[in-house]
Write a protein that holds these residues in place. Structure first.
Motif, PDB file in Angstrom:
ATOM      1  N   GLN A  19       0.386   0.971  -0.552  1.00  0.00           N
ATOM      2  CA  GLN A  19       1.727   1.506  -0.312  1.00  0.00           C
ATOM      3  C   GLN A  19       2.574   1.473  -1.584  1.00  0.00           C
ATOM      4  OE1 GLN A  19       3.738   0.375   3.262  1.00  0.00           O
ATOM      5  NE2 GLN A  19       1.879   0.405   4.505  1.00  0.00           N
TER       6      GLN A  19
ATOM      7  N   LYS B  51      -0.336  -0.808   9.702  1.00  0.00           N
ATOM      8  CA  LYS B  51       0.033  -0.013   8.531  1.00  0.00           C
ATOM      9  C   LYS B  51       1.369   0.683   8.744  1.00  0.00           C
ATOM     10  CE  LYS B  51      -4.739   1.004   7.132  1.00  0.00           C
ATOM     11  NZ  LYS B  51      -5.732   2.080   6.873  1.00  0.00           N
TER      12      LYS B  51
ATOM     13  N   GLU C  84      -3.517  -3.273   1.661  1.00  0.00           N
ATOM     14  CA  GLU C  84      -2.581  -2.295   2.221  1.00  0.00           C
ATOM     15  C   GLU C  84      -1.244  -2.322   1.481  1.00  0.00           C
ATOM     16  OE1 GLU C  84      -1.125   0.798   4.304  1.00  0.00           O
ATOM     17  OE2 GLU C  84      -3.207   0.071   4.178  1.00  0.00           O
TER      18      GLU C  84
END
Length: 212
Positions: A145, A195, A141
């Motif tokens: 990003q 998230k 994750e």
């Protein structure tokens, strides 16, 4: 192989903090992709904006290194620890490339980098304490990003600033590789709420780093 004591490990992490945050980021494993490229002609507004973008990317690499070092510090297996240390070393290359570009632009690094490093190391350690699969999921994750930030920055760069562009493009490829490797290692999919928290923290970092 000699097993390092807890104190040895702590001193090693302190040394890495000094290397990444206090000292100039020299001696990367790989030279900057922009090494032999000519400096583009940027006006004052363009130069200031590019410097802001590169400062954000530099701070992002500070955070990525610290996250992975924090995760590795508490990793459950030697294999996971080695994997995370290798990823952190590649992030140090990115850090060095961004720092070199900031020097080209006569721009400063973020003054808040020590805080970003300490905070990111702590977050990484918390994720790593849960499990190695969660740790790898955190890598996935995080890299996703970072890649979204890099895509946005590539779109914002002046079209003639190829020197910054080649750096960010290589960084993007490396971040994709880190995410893919973490997925193959069994990283879990993070829930939406996690998230969103990561995205909010990232937004705070990018907003401040662009200016400070």
């Amino acid at each position: 192989m000699r097993r390092h004591s807890f104190l040895d490990q702590c001193l090693g992490e302190l040394q890495h903090f000094v290397k990444s945050v206090v000292l100039p980021a020299t001696n990367p494993m790989s030279a900057t992709p922009a090494l032999d490229m000519n400096e583009p002609e940027l006006d004052a507004t363009e130069s200031k904006h590019v410097a802001g973008l590169m400062r954000v990317d530099h701070t992002g690499e500070i955070c990525a290194q610290a996250l992975y070092r924090g995760q590795a510090f508490v990793a459950k297996t030697h294999e996971t620890r080695a994997h995370l240390h290798h990823a952190a070393e590649e992030e140090y290359d990115h850090l060095s490339w961004c720092e070199t570009r900031l020097d080209d632009l006569d721009a400063k690094k973020s003054l808040l980098n020590p805080l970003w490093y300490i905070g990111s190391f702590s977050i990484g350690a918390v994720a790593g304490l849960i499990s190695d699969k969660v740790s790898y999921g955190f890598v996935i994750e995080t890299e996703k990003q970072v890649m979204r930030h890099l895509e946005a920055h590539l779109n914002e760069l002046p079209t003639h600033d190829e020197k910054s562009r080649v750096i960010l493009m290589q960084m993007y490829k490396d971040e994709q590789s880190h995410a893919d490797e973490a997925a193959l290692a069994g990283g879990v999919e993070f829930p939406l709420w996690a998230k969103l928290i990561m995205k909010a923290l990232s937004k705070v970092m990018t907003t401040l780093a662009y200016r400070i």
